[in-house]
Design a protein around this motif. Structure first.
Motif, short mmCIF file in Angstrom:
data_model
loop_
_atom_site.label_atom_id
_atom_site.label_comp_id
_atom_site.label_asym_id
_atom_site.label_seq_id
_atom_site.Cartn_x
_atom_site.Cartn_y
_atom_site.Cartn_z
N LEU A 57 0.83 -1.20 0.00
CA LEU A 57 0.00 0.00 0.00
C LEU A 57 0.86 1.25 0.00
O LEU A 57 0.63 2.19 -0.77
N THR A 58 1.87 1.27 0.86
CA THR A 58 2.77 2.43 0.93
C THR A 58 3.47 2.65 -0.40
O THR A 58 3.56 3.78 -0.90
N GLN A 59 3.98 1.56 -0.98
CA GLN A 59 4.71 1.66 -2.24
C GLN A 59 3.80 2.18 -3.36
O GLN A 59 4.21 3.05 -4.15
N THR A 60 2.58 1.69 -3.43
CA THR A 60 1.65 2.10 -4.49
C THR A 60 1.29 3.58 -4.38
O THR A 60 1.36 4.33 -5.37
N ILE A 61 0.90 4.01 -3.19
CA ILE A 61 0.51 5.41 -3.00
C ILE A 61 1.70 6.35 -3.25
O ILE A 61 1.55 7.40 -3.90
N ALA A 62 2.87 5.97 -2.74
CA ALA A 62 4.06 6.81 -2.93
C ALA A 62 4.43 6.91 -4.41
O ALA A 62 4.80 7.99 -4.90
N GLU A 63 4.31 5.80 -5.14
CA GLU A 63 4.65 5.81 -6.56
C GLU A 63 3.68 6.70 -7.35
O GLU A 63 4.11 7.49 -8.21
N ILE A 64 2.40 6.59 -7.07
CA ILE A 64 1.40 7.42 -7.75
C ILE A 64 1.68 8.90 -7.49
O ILE A 64 1.67 9.73 -8.41
N THR A 65 1.92 9.23 -6.23
CA THR A 65 2.17 10.63 -5.86
C THR A 65 3.42 11.16 -6.54
O THR A 65 3.44 12.28 -7.07
N LEU A 66 4.49 10.36 -6.56
CA LEU A 66 5.75 10.80 -7.15
C LEU A 66 5.59 11.05 -8.65
O LEU A 66 6.13 12.03 -9.18
N ILE A 67 4.88 10.19 -9.34
CA ILE A 67 4.67 10.36 -10.78
C ILE A 67 3.96 11.69 -11.06
O ILE A 67 4.38 12.47 -11.93
N ILE A 68 2.91 11.97 -10.31
CA ILE A 68 2.13 13.19 -10.54
C ILE A 68 2.94 14.43 -10.18
O ILE A 68 2.96 15.43 -10.93
N VAL A 69 3.64 14.40 -9.06
CA VAL A 69 4.43 15.55 -8.63
C VAL A 69 5.55 15.85 -9.62
O VAL A 69 5.80 17.01 -9.98
N LEU A 70 6.25 14.81 -10.08
CA LEU A 70 7.33 15.02 -11.05
C LEU A 70 6.81 15.64 -12.34
O LEU A 70 7.39 16.59 -12.87
N PHE A 71 5.71 15.11 -12.86
CA PHE A 71 5.16 15.61 -14.12
C PHE A 71 4.68 17.05 -13.97
O PHE A 71 4.94 17.91 -14.83
N LEU A 260 8.27 18.33 -18.60
CA LEU A 260 9.04 19.50 -19.06
C LEU A 260 8.70 19.83 -20.50
O LEU A 260 8.48 21.00 -20.85
N THR A 261 8.64 18.81 -21.36
CA THR A 261 8.31 19.01 -22.77
C THR A 261 6.85 19.44 -22.94
O THR A 261 6.54 20.37 -23.70
N PHE A 262 5.95 18.79 -22.22
CA PHE A 262 4.53 19.10 -22.29
C PHE A 262 4.28 20.57 -21.93
O PHE A 262 3.58 21.29 -22.65
N GLY A 263 4.85 21.01 -20.81
CA GLY A 263 4.61 22.38 -20.34
C GLY A 263 5.19 23.43 -21.26
O GLY A 263 4.63 24.53 -21.41
N ASN A 264 6.32 23.14 -21.90
CA ASN A 264 6.97 24.13 -22.76
C ASN A 264 6.44 24.12 -24.19
O ASN A 264 6.56 25.12 -24.90
N CYS A 265 5.88 23.00 -24.63
CA CYS A 265 5.34 22.92 -25.99
C CYS A 265 3.87 23.33 -26.07
O CYS A 265 3.37 23.62 -27.15
#
Length: 428
Positions: A57-71, A260-265
């Motif tokens: 559970l911890t791994q799944t929630i952390a992974e989802i959050t990290l993906i969204i925050v990075l993007f 980075l590409t999405f936001g700049n393009c």
């Protein structure tokens, strides 16, 4: 009452929401408050999460959050500013990061001489990547010069992926020291690293550009609503991660470069991304640190020792700050700017994910202690970096106003534009 724990969490969320503006101007932070709420839950309702579900559970929630925050964080970094100051994050990644891993390996071996070199390097590599989620208070602060904010953002976005080959190599070395074979390990580590660091960026840039073009066309044709712009943004983030991982690339690097590409393009307004992160993104952060406090902190405290405390404190200070300071020499940064960049290397989601991955898949002696060291480091980081974010960010305003003496700047060619930025439009 089975619902008592959930009622408690919802009451904490309501209370936080009612005073969120005041908390935002205080020494407290969202991760700090909800990590504490999670710890309280673990004390009041032991066994709330079944043992077999806890780490997954911890791994799944952390992974989802990290993906969204990075993007999302990458999408607001602008190429124009990044190009002008690219030397700062580049040096932090290419010089500071290897030096940090080397220094951390030597420290871990010194604290635990009986540990294998592979184990020492593993601990150092897991604790080297910084966390975009915990750096939000600094990255979003208008008090901090833009080049400093973007450098922290870019470093935290790319160092996760760069650390993966080192972590896997160290895990294999640590397992080999015990004569244990590891199922599913890459046969050729060099080829694995090459594909991770080439296919990941290729997927991220390609999908980021392609979906930015599609969204622009949909907005121009008025065929998409504002709500679904946010949903598309969310889908593209996860799609980028999954495609990169499926072809052998690094998903985290792909997500950051894709954002980075999405936001700049994207030619149209990107306000919907900021609005998304201010609502759904905050809810994910709340869930992540509540679960972290309820599940991972008790586990870490059960296996904590003086060694884990010493390692945690030194990894957050000397082992991080000295290499970063050295890597930034000659760029015309003031002493305070180098200190700031060195200090704000919070550890969080990435370190937790890597530690859980190794814990589950690699038979390494002392894996409980390694996990305890990582969780303890993140727990201390949540508190120390949360408390220091506002005062240290405000110090830039005082320096700009002349209330504090500025350190002499280098006579390097980059010194002049960097100094101009301090006095320019980055400060309100």
């Amino acid at each position: 009452m089975h619902d008592a724990p959930y009622l408690l969490i919802l009451l904490v969320i309501v209370a936080f929401a009612l005073v969120s503006r005041r908390i935002g101007n205080s020494l407290l932070s969202l991760p700090m408050i909800f990590m504490a709420a999670g710890i309280a839950l673990s004390v009041l309702t032991p066994g709330l999460v079944p043992m077999e579900m806890q780490q997954h559970l911890t791994q799944t929630i952390a992974e989802i959050t990290l993906i969204i925050v990075l993007f999302a964080d990458a999408s607001v970094v602008k190429f124009k500013t990044l190009k002008r100051d690219v030397a700062i994050p580049a040096r932090m990644l290419l010089i500071g990061m290897p030096l940090t891993i080397i220094a951390g390996t030597l420290l871990a071996k010194w604290v635990s001489p009986e540990a294998a070199w592979g184990t020492a390097m593993l601990v150092a590599a897991i604790l080297t990547p910084t966390d975009a989620a915990l750096g939000q208070a600094v990255v979003s602060s208008p008090s901090v010069p833009e080049r400093i904010r973007q450098s922290i953002n870019v470093e935290s976005g790319l160092n996760d992926g760069l650390a993966v080959p080192v972590i896997l190599a160290a895990a294999l070395l640590a397992a080999a020291a015990t004569g244990t074979a590891v199922e599913g390990a890459p046969e050729n580590l060099w080829l694995f690293a090459l594909t991770q660091l080439t296919l990941g960026p290729a997927v991220g840039v390609g999908l980021g550009w392609g979906f930015a073009r599609l969204l622009d066309r949909a907005i121009d044709n008025q065929s998409i609503t504002t709500v679904y712009q946010g949903i598309l943004f969310l889908a593209v983030a996860f799609l980028t991660y999954l495609v990169a991982e499926s072809v052998g690339g690094n998903g985290f690097i792909a997500v950051f470069l894709g954002g980075l590409t999405f936001g700049n393009c994207l030619r149209n307004d990107t306000t919907f991304i900021e609005e998304f992160m201010e609502s759904e993104g905050q809810l994910l952060t709340i869930a992540t640190f509540t679960i972290f406090g309820a599940v991972m902190v008790p586990l870490a405290l059960d296996h904590a020792s003086w060694k884990t405390v010493v390692l945690a404190l030194l990894y957050l200070s000397v082992i991080r700050m000295v290499p970063i300071w050295l890597s930034l020499t000659g760029l015309g940064l003031s002493r305070y700017e180098k200190f700031f960049l060195g200090w704000f290397g919070p550890r969080g989601l990435a370190s937790i994910l890597f530690a859980l991955l190794i814990y589950d898949e690699y038979p390494i002696p002392g894996s409980d202690e390694i996990l305890a060291c990582v969780v303890l480091t993140v727990m201390i980081s949540v508190v120390l970096h949360g408390v220091s974010a506002q005062p240290m960010a405000q110090r830039f305003l005082h320096r700009a106003a002349g209330e504090l003496p500025d350190a002499p700047r280098s006579s390097s060619p980059t010194a002049k534009p960097l100094a101009q930025d301090d006095d320019g439009s980055h400060h309100p």
